[in-house]
Design a protein around this motif. Structure first.
Motif, PDB file in Angstrom:
ATOM      1  N   ASN A 174       0.819  -1.224   0.000  1.00  0.00           N
ATOM      2  CA  ASN A 174       0.000   0.000   0.000  1.00  0.00           C
ATOM      3  C   ASN A 174       0.846   1.264   0.000  1.00  0.00           C
ATOM      4  N   ASN A 175       0.390   2.215  -0.760  1.00  0.00           N
ATOM      5  CA  ASN A 175       1.033   3.528  -0.775  1.00  0.00           C
ATOM      6  C   ASN A 175       0.295   4.420   0.214  1.00  0.00           C
ATOM      7  N   LEU A 176       0.882   4.624   1.371  1.00  0.00           N
ATOM      8  CA  LEU A 176       0.160   5.324   2.434  1.00  0.00           C
ATOM      9  C   LEU A 176       0.035   6.823   2.182  1.00  0.00           C
ATOM     10  N   ALA A 177       0.705   7.298   1.144  1.00  0.00           N
ATOM     11  CA  ALA A 177       0.557   8.712   0.780  1.00  0.00           C
ATOM     12  C   ALA A 177      -0.894   9.040   0.459  1.00  0.00           C
ATOM     13  N   THR A 178      -1.671   8.009   0.142  1.00  0.00           N
ATOM     14  CA  THR A 178      -3.099   8.182  -0.118  1.00  0.00           C
ATOM     15  C   THR A 178      -3.798   8.974   0.980  1.00  0.00           C
ATOM     16  N   TYR A 179      -3.357   8.759   2.209  1.00  0.00           N
ATOM     17  CA  TYR A 179      -4.059   9.412   3.314  1.00  0.00           C
ATOM     18  C   TYR A 179      -3.587  10.840   3.567  1.00  0.00           C
ATOM     19  N   SER A 180      -2.484  11.230   2.889  1.00  0.00           N
ATOM     20  CA  SER A 180      -1.856  12.494   3.276  1.00  0.00           C
ATOM     21  C   SER A 180      -2.774  13.702   3.085  1.00  0.00           C
ATOM     22  N   TYR A 181      -3.431  13.771   1.939  1.00  0.00           N
ATOM     23  CA  TYR A 181      -4.206  14.971   1.612  1.00  0.00           C
ATOM     24  C   TYR A 181      -5.365  15.168   2.588  1.00  0.00           C
ATOM     25  N   TYR A 182      -6.177  14.141   2.727  1.00  0.00           N
ATOM     26  CA  TYR A 182      -7.356  14.296   3.575  1.00  0.00           C
ATOM     27  C   TYR A 182      -6.997  14.407   5.056  1.00  0.00           C
ATOM     28  N   LEU A 183      -6.009  13.605   5.455  1.00  0.00           N
ATOM     29  CA  LEU A 183      -5.660  13.635   6.872  1.00  0.00           C
ATOM     30  C   LEU A 183      -5.030  14.967   7.255  1.00  0.00           C
ATOM     31  N   ILE A 236     -17.267  -2.393 -12.244  1.00  0.00           N
ATOM     32  CA  ILE A 236     -18.535  -2.109 -11.563  1.00  0.00           C
ATOM     33  C   ILE A 236     -18.586  -0.665 -11.097  1.00  0.00           C
ATOM     34  N   ARG A 237     -17.665   0.123 -11.563  1.00  0.00           N
ATOM     35  CA  ARG A 237     -17.644   1.548 -11.246  1.00  0.00           C
ATOM     36  C   ARG A 237     -17.688   1.787  -9.742  1.00  0.00           C
ATOM     37  N   CYS A 238     -16.815   1.102  -9.067  1.00  0.00           N
ATOM     38  CA  CYS A 238     -16.820   1.199  -7.613  1.00  0.00           C
ATOM     39  C   CYS A 238     -15.988   2.374  -7.134  1.00  0.00           C
ATOM     40  N   TYR A 239     -15.263   2.994  -8.015  1.00  0.00           N
ATOM     41  CA  TYR A 239     -14.427   4.156  -7.698  1.00  0.00           C
ATOM     42  C   TYR A 239     -13.277   3.834  -6.751  1.00  0.00           C
ATOM     43  N   ALA A 240     -12.993   2.543  -6.534  1.00  0.00           N
ATOM     44  CA  ALA A 240     -11.869   2.200  -5.666  1.00  0.00           C
ATOM     45  C   ALA A 240     -10.571   2.730  -6.275  1.00  0.00           C
ATOM     46  N   CYS A 241     -10.461   2.623  -7.603  1.00  0.00           N
ATOM     47  CA  CYS A 241      -9.241   3.076  -8.268  1.00  0.00           C
ATOM     48  C   CYS A 241      -9.025   4.574  -8.032  1.00  0.00           C
ATOM     49  N   ARG A 242     -10.101   5.320  -8.110  1.00  0.00           N
ATOM     50  CA  ARG A 242     -10.000   6.763  -7.908  1.00  0.00           C
ATOM     51  C   ARG A 242      -9.696   7.087  -6.435  1.00  0.00           C
ATOM     52  N   ASN A 243     -10.434   6.443  -5.550  1.00  0.00           N
ATOM     53  CA  ASN A 243     -10.313   6.826  -4.145  1.00  0.00           C
ATOM     54  C   ASN A 243      -9.008   6.382  -3.494  1.00  0.00           C
ATOM     55  N   ILE A 244      -8.377   5.346  -4.033  1.00  0.00           N
ATOM     56  CA  ILE A 244      -7.119   4.909  -3.431  1.00  0.00           C
ATOM     57  C   ILE A 244      -5.956   5.749  -3.960  1.00  0.00           C
ATOM     58  N   CYS A 245      -6.130   6.407  -5.076  1.00  0.00           N
ATOM     59  CA  CYS A 245      -5.017   7.127  -5.702  1.00  0.00           C
ATOM     60  C   CYS A 245      -4.615   8.326  -4.848  1.00  0.00           C
ATOM     61  N   PRO A 246      -3.338   8.413  -4.487  1.00  0.00           N
ATOM     62  CA  PRO A 246      -2.902   9.529  -3.647  1.00  0.00           C
ATOM     63  C   PRO A 246      -3.059  10.888  -4.332  1.00  0.00           C
ATOM     64  N   LEU A 247      -3.094  10.874  -5.658  1.00  0.00           N
ATOM     65  CA  LEU A 247      -3.162  12.145  -6.368  1.00  0.00           C
ATOM     66  C   LEU A 247      -4.576  12.566  -6.735  1.00  0.00           C
ATOM     67  N   GLU A 248      -5.510  11.647  -6.647  1.00  0.00           N
ATOM     68  CA  GLU A 248      -6.886  12.006  -6.979  1.00  0.00           C
ATOM     69  C   GLU A 248      -7.586  12.539  -5.734  1.00  0.00           C
ATOM     70  N   VAL A 249      -7.236  13.763  -5.415  1.00  0.00           N
ATOM     71  CA  VAL A 249      -7.781  14.387  -4.215  1.00  0.00           C
ATOM     72  C   VAL A 249      -9.206  14.882  -4.462  1.00  0.00           C
ATOM     73  N   CYS A 250      -9.730  14.521  -5.620  1.00  0.00           N
ATOM     74  CA  CYS A 250     -11.014  15.042  -6.060  1.00  0.00           C
ATOM     75  C   CYS A 250     -12.173  14.155  -5.675  1.00  0.00           C
ATOM     76  N   ARG A 251     -11.928  13.134  -4.854  1.00  0.00           N
ATOM     77  CA  ARG A 251     -12.959  12.100  -4.726  1.00  0.00           C
ATOM     78  C   ARG A 251     -14.353  12.611  -4.356  1.00  0.00           C
ATOM     79  N   ASP A 252     -14.454  13.683  -3.572  1.00  0.00           N
ATOM     80  CA  ASP A 252     -15.782  14.186  -3.230  1.00  0.00           C
ATOM     81  C   ASP A 252     -16.275  15.285  -4.165  1.00  0.00           C
ATOM     82  N   LYS A 253     -15.523  15.517  -5.239  1.00  0.00           N
ATOM     83  CA  LYS A 253     -15.961  16.556  -6.173  1.00  0.00           C
ATOM     84  C   LYS A 253     -15.850  16.041  -7.602  1.00  0.00           C
ATOM     85  N   CYS A 254     -15.821  14.742  -7.758  1.00  0.00           N
ATOM     86  CA  CYS A 254     -15.479  14.159  -9.059  1.00  0.00           C
ATOM     87  C   CYS A 254     -16.545  14.433 -10.115  1.00  0.00           C
ATOM     88  N   ILE A 255     -16.086  14.848 -11.249  1.00  0.00           N
ATOM     89  CA  ILE A 255     -16.964  15.178 -12.380  1.00  0.00           C
ATOM     90  C   ILE A 255     -17.812  13.968 -12.803  1.00  0.00           C
TER      91      ILE A 255
END
Ligand SMILES: Cc1cc2nc3c(=O)[nH]c(=O)nc-3n(C[C@H](O)[C@H](O)[C@H](O)COP(=O)(O)OP(=O)(O)OC[C@H]3O[C@@H](n4cnc5c(N)ncnc54)[C@H](O)[C@@H]3O)c2cc1C
Ligand code: SF4
Ligand code: SF4
Ligand code: SF4
Ligand code: SF4
Ligand code: FES
Lengths: 325, 362, 279
Positions: free
Chosen positions: A57-66, A212-231
């Motif tokens: 796991n790339n724990l940088a994922t949590y950096s932005y939100y945390l 299945i469009r679960c958005y796991a790929c988007r939400n785990i990405c450390p750089l996709e800080v857009c998860r709650d504003k995604c187009i």
């Protein structure tokens, strides 16, 4: 030995824990071949920390939100390749350098458990044991013994920063070194492209039948800080349908690709988490390969460099007008 | 002496092929290229797609009855010829598509239970759901009990068991050489089914050896499964959920690593929340529904910008309460069948057992 | 095969009349196109409907015409988002879709023989309107009626035409308040909870019905509690994002309750039993 490294890590964390509000690291998981991200605040919890070849796991994922949710400084335990995500976020001004303490551990490679799954014919793995050079994997009725060196993540075979991270606040050296036969960068992409457009299209067609469009790929990405504003999820503007099917799956990846062009640090998290086992990293790498060619730029390596797609030059050396048609 | 009905393993293939002449047959099928097992039509079987009765499917059975996306109706804006001032709207309702009867073969008991719960939601009370019923009706469910129990199975903890066939029409038990029929419902439909394929349903007297074998398998599976988690009592757990609901710090702590994706929701056999949306091109369009997930920021976001569940911990708390509290209050059952799929797919290792355990021990 | 009614398919209806209530609220009078359905249409005060603009979407509005009026159904729509904007762009004669009536209603039978205090904030007057009409029509069964109606400015009051009528007839005592004083305003000035506190209505044999934005409901209930109103005597209507309106899509839950089928009308007593905050 692994334990020596873990001890060094724990010592380091003990010396840092007072000044940090929270530390993100790796801990044991009950699930075979997996680890758990853990958030620690007190000295007593330090013993839960681990570090081994399963710490994918790339724990940088949590950096932005945390960091947005905490007042003080947060510590993140990272592999040298993970730190690239932090660099990229800082260079894009999405993260404030002073809020993050990067604790980087020298790495001797990480295991790609999807490769192991494949090697056991996709039978469910019910337990596994790791030692320095080998891994034993048990399914319900069989036991397998594998050499580690065949099961590292693709990125490890092209890695040249495993004991030389491009940025860190604390570095913990690993006596074990990554010892792999190096591959050429983007060799796999070039190989894949040889099969021709038709085959490639058919390949993705099949892959995305399972999305299945679960958005796991988007939400785990450390750089996709857009998860709650995604187009992809908005009603206004309604750019993407909410339907869940193969073509919307592909369109969603197009959005991701554009969002990550020249930003993706190729950590492989999106591909790792996809419950449909779609080879998403291929897409990301292809775009990065183009970016490299056009701008001579690899994301996540230089802290104070403006990423090329966040700025422009009047004359771009590698982009020729006649090639743009 | 008790009569034993069974299907010989070696004739299973023929049996399935035979019934596929009269029914649409769905099986757990594994894609050899990426290893994923899903329910799919028997017609896609080939060297790359093989039947796999051992492990759970990645997707639950809800896929078939409540697909990720389905059209609710179509509409068309039309000018009234006599009165061009007026634009009429024509709606075309989905026809009761003439579906063939279905046989779903090789479902695990936990998934049967999942279907029972979907029935509770979509096929009970006043507001029945015609879209669901259209697909669900005329289905014969043949379940196979779990002779192998995996570490993430925990049906025995929440009131199920590896051989509790719920509302399945036929329940089978795999003793190696044969599949023994251990549950047969009394309906005319099933009587006819058995009669139609009597060549495959063989009969013999129950002998000691078989009886012992069956008992041994049942005992062993139940034992393994019950070591995977503790027993959950529906009444106690609702009380506990109520008393811990307002402990925000606890919920923040146990949900810290969740990234609020939909993986756990979309593979869950009981999660059925959906979104409804319109799409239009020129004069024509459709209204459809598609899966949605309560751990999603947009789920409760209101037009004013107010969001009653703004933070991940609030949304995840809703998810867990939905399963281990609210549904019990509404329908007397835990809304989780213990299949462990959510544990298997979670990108960050959230384990619903650990979450509930830490709430219980709070 | 069992014939199941498809509750997700709307009926086609025509917008007969549009009334401008405030700068961002309009009222629509709607008539179902199918004569048979129109004749048989019945609803109770507090119930809501889902209005579709096909191609844009569907959203939830309370039916605010009098249950005794058979000729049309009235809905008042505040412009807030995509679908409400599309509704504002409709003209008379255009078609919409309607799914109604949905949800529960005010227990007006239980309120018989008691004083009723209606408290509305802004668009919150909409759910109260059909109830007030019904109760005035049956006023011999009820004691004193009072309406406290709060809005930001004098221009933000909906249904001013009704209010004038009510004031003149004396059927119901109406008190209006605005947030800040302004030239020519001769009634109360101040936020709804503050004015309520000042008025000090007696809790004895009185039922309070509070409708409005969440924040206003929250503080108004606090004042009512201070004034010794019991939980059973306080009613409110809640809002949650909705899709299906029939208890299937799961979206509108507050704790184990679905606002669409168990609500939108709740007594404070019921709400206090729910673990999740309702505001
Ligand atoms: C029981 C009930 C009665 C209501 N009565 C009225 C009324 O009489 N007059 C009035 O002006 N408004 C009323 N509302 C609020 C109204 O439903 C929303 O303002 C409206 O849905 C916003 O739609 P939109 O498409 O413009 O907003 P967008 O933000 O574009 O919303 C998109 C979708 O979100 C949903 N949504 C967003 N906000 C809300 C919300 N607050 N409540 C419910 N769904 C929402 C809708 O499904 C909508 O289709 C009521 C809400 C409920 C639950
Ligand atoms: S590509 Fe995979 S992870 Fe991404 S949305 Fe589709 S199924 Fe989920
Ligand atoms: S796109 Fe995928 S590989 Fe690239 S940074 Fe994001 S998660 Fe990592
Ligand atoms: S629990 Fe796991 S799968 Fe579920 S929303 Fe959170 S991160 Fe995603
Ligand atoms: S919550 Fe998890 S274990 Fe329970 S039924 Fe859903 S997927 Fe299975
Ligand atoms: S709106 Fe769908 S459950 Fe209430």
């Amino acid at each position: 030995m692994v334990n020596i490294l873990e001890n060094k890590l724990k010592e380091k964390i003990s010396s840092l824990i007072e000044e940090l509000e929270i530390i993100i690291g790796y801990s044991e998981s009950k699930a075979p071949l997996k680890i758990n991200p853990v958030f620690i605040k007190t000295k007593e919890e330090i013993d839960r920390l681990i570090f081994n070849n399963l710490c994918v796991n790339n724990l940088a994922t949590y950096s932005y939100y945390l960091s947005a949710d905490t007042k003080g400084k947060i510590g993140i335990i990272l592999k040298p390749c993970d730190v690239k995500s932090i660099i990229q976020l800082i260079s894009e001004e999405l993260l404030i350098k002073n809020k993050i303490k990067t604790i980087v551990i020298g790495c001797n490679g990480i295991i790609d458990y999807k490769k192991i799954n494949k090697a056991v014919n996709y039978q469910k793995i019910i337990s596994a044991k790791l030692d320095e050079n080998n891994i034993t994997v048990n399914t319900i009725d069989k036991s397998f013994n594998f050499k580690l060196k065949d099961f590292f993540a693709q990125k490890c075979y092209v890695c040249n920063i495993y004991d030389n991270p491009p940025y860190y606040d604390e570095f913990i050296e690993n006596d074990l070194k990554l010892n792999l036969e190096k591959k050429k960068e983007y060799e796999d992409i070039e190989e894949f492209e040889k099969s021709g457009l038709e085959k490639i299209y058919k390949f993705w067609e099949e892959e995305f039948n399972n999305c299945i469009r679960c958005y796991a790929c988007r939400n785990i990405c450390p750089l996709e800080v857009c998860r709650d504003k995604c187009i992809a999820q908005l009603d206004e503007p309604h750019w993407q349908s909410h339907k869940i099917n193969s073509s919307e799956g592909k369109f969603f990846q197009l959005i991701r690709i554009f969002h990550l062009a020249g930003r993706c640090t190729e950590c492989g998290e999106c591909e790792r988490v996809c419950p449909a086992n779609i080879e998403l990293l291929k897409l990301m790498k292809k775009v990065n390969q183009i970016i490299l060619k056009l701008f001579d730029y690899r994301p996540g390596l230089i802290l104070d460099m403006k990423p090329p797609l966040l700025t422009f030059k009047n004359v771009e050396q590698n982009i020729k007008d006649e090639e743009l048609i | 002496m008790e009569k034993l009905i069974y299907i010989k393993k070696e004739s299973l293939k023929n049996f399935l092929e035979k019934i596929s002449k009269d029914y649409d047959v769905y099986l757990p099928i594994q894609n050899k290229k990426n290893g994923i097992i899903n329910f799919d039509s028997i017609n896609i079987l080939n060297e790359n797609y093989i039947m796999n009765l051992k492990e759970k499917t990645r997707q639950s059975l809800k896929f078939l009855f409540f697909p990720p996306y389905e059209s609710l109706f179509e509409f068309e804006y039309k000018k009234d010829i006599k009165n061009p001032e007026v634009t009429e709207i024509a709606l075309s309702k989905p026809g009761n598509s003439n579906l063939r009867e279905k046989v779903i073969f090789g479902i695990k008991p936990c998934d049967v239970r999942g279907i029972d719960y979907l029935d509770l939601v979509f096929n009970s009370g006043n507001n029945k759901d015609p879209y669901y019923l259209n697909k669900r009706e005329n289905t014969i469910i043949i379940s196979i009990g779990c002779s192998i129990v995996y570490p993430d199975c925990f049906c025995t903890s929440i009131g199920g068991s590896p051989f509790n066939f719920g509302n399945a029409n036929i329940g089978l038990l795999d003793i190696g050489s044969d599949l023994i029929v251990t549950k047969l419902d009394e309906s005319e439909k099933i009587k006819k089914f058995i009669a139609d394929y009597k060549d495959f349903f063989e009969k013999k007297d129950m002998d000691d050896e078989t009886e012992n074998k069956i008992n041994e398998i049942v005992l062993q599976s139940n034992k393994t499964c019950s070591t995977n988690w503790k027993k959950i009592n529906p009444e106690n757990i609702t009380a506990k959920m109520e008393s811990t609901f307002k402990e925000d710090a606890l919920w923040q702590e146990i949900t810290k690593k969740c990234i609020s994706c939909a993986a756990c929701t979309y593979v869950c056999p009981t999660c059925v929340c959906f979104n409804i949306a319109d799409e239009q091109k020129d004069k024509k369009g459709e209204r459809y529904r598609c899966w949605d997930f309560c751990t999603n920021y947009y789920y409760t976001l209101e037009a004013s910008g107010h969001n009653p569940r703004e933070k991940i911990y609030q949304r995840y708390r809703n998810k867990i309460n939905c399963k281990y509290n609210y549904f019990i209050k509404r329908n007397k059952n835990l809304y989780c069948v213990g299949c462990g799929r959510c544990i298997d797919v979670c990108p960050v290792g959230m384990d619903i057992r650990e979450i509930v355990s830490s709430i219980i021990s709070f | 095969m069992e014939i199941v009614k498809n509750l997700l398919i709307p009926q086609i209806a025509t917008v007969k009349k549009i009334i401008n209530e405030t700068t961002n609220i309009i009222s629509l009078q709607i008539v179902l196109d199918d004569n048979e359905s129109l004749k048989n249409f019945k609803f109770e005060p507090g119930q809501f409907g889902q209005i579709s603009v096909f191609g844009v979407g569907e959203s939830t509005f309370v039916i605010n015409s009098s249950p005794l009026v058979k000729e049309y159904l009235q809905f008042s729509v505040m412009k807030t988002g995509v679908n409400t904007t599309a509704i504002h762009n409709l003209s008379e004669g255009e078609k919409v879709g309607l799914r109604a009536p949905l949800g529960n209603w005010f227990p007006y039978k239980d309120m018989e023989g008691r004083n009723i205090l209606f408290i509305a904030g802004g668009i919150g007057a909409a759910p109260l309107r059909p109830l007030i009409f019904y109760i005035i029509e049956n006023k011999n069964k009820y004691k004193n009626l009072t309406l406290l109606y709060a809005a930001r400015t004098p221009e933000d009051f909906c249904f001013q035409y009704d209010i004038n009528k009510w004031k003149n007839s004396g059927d119901i005592k109406v008190i209006q308040t605005i947030d800040n004083a302004c030239y020519g305003w001769q009634q109360e000035v101040g936020l709804c909870p503050d004015i309520l506190e000042k008025l000090k209505p007696s809790f004895e044999n009185t039922v309070a019905v509070v409708c409005g934005p969440p924040i206003m409901i929250k503080y108004t209930i606090e004042v009512l509690k201070k004034l010794k109103f019991s939980d059973e005597a306080i009613y409110t209507t809640l809002e949650r994002r909705m899709k299906c309106g029939i208890g299937k899509c799961g979206r509108c839950n507050i704790g184990e309750k679905f606002v669409c089928t168990d609500g939108p009308v709740f007594s404070l007593k019921e709400l206090n039993k729910i673990c999740e905050n309702f505001i």
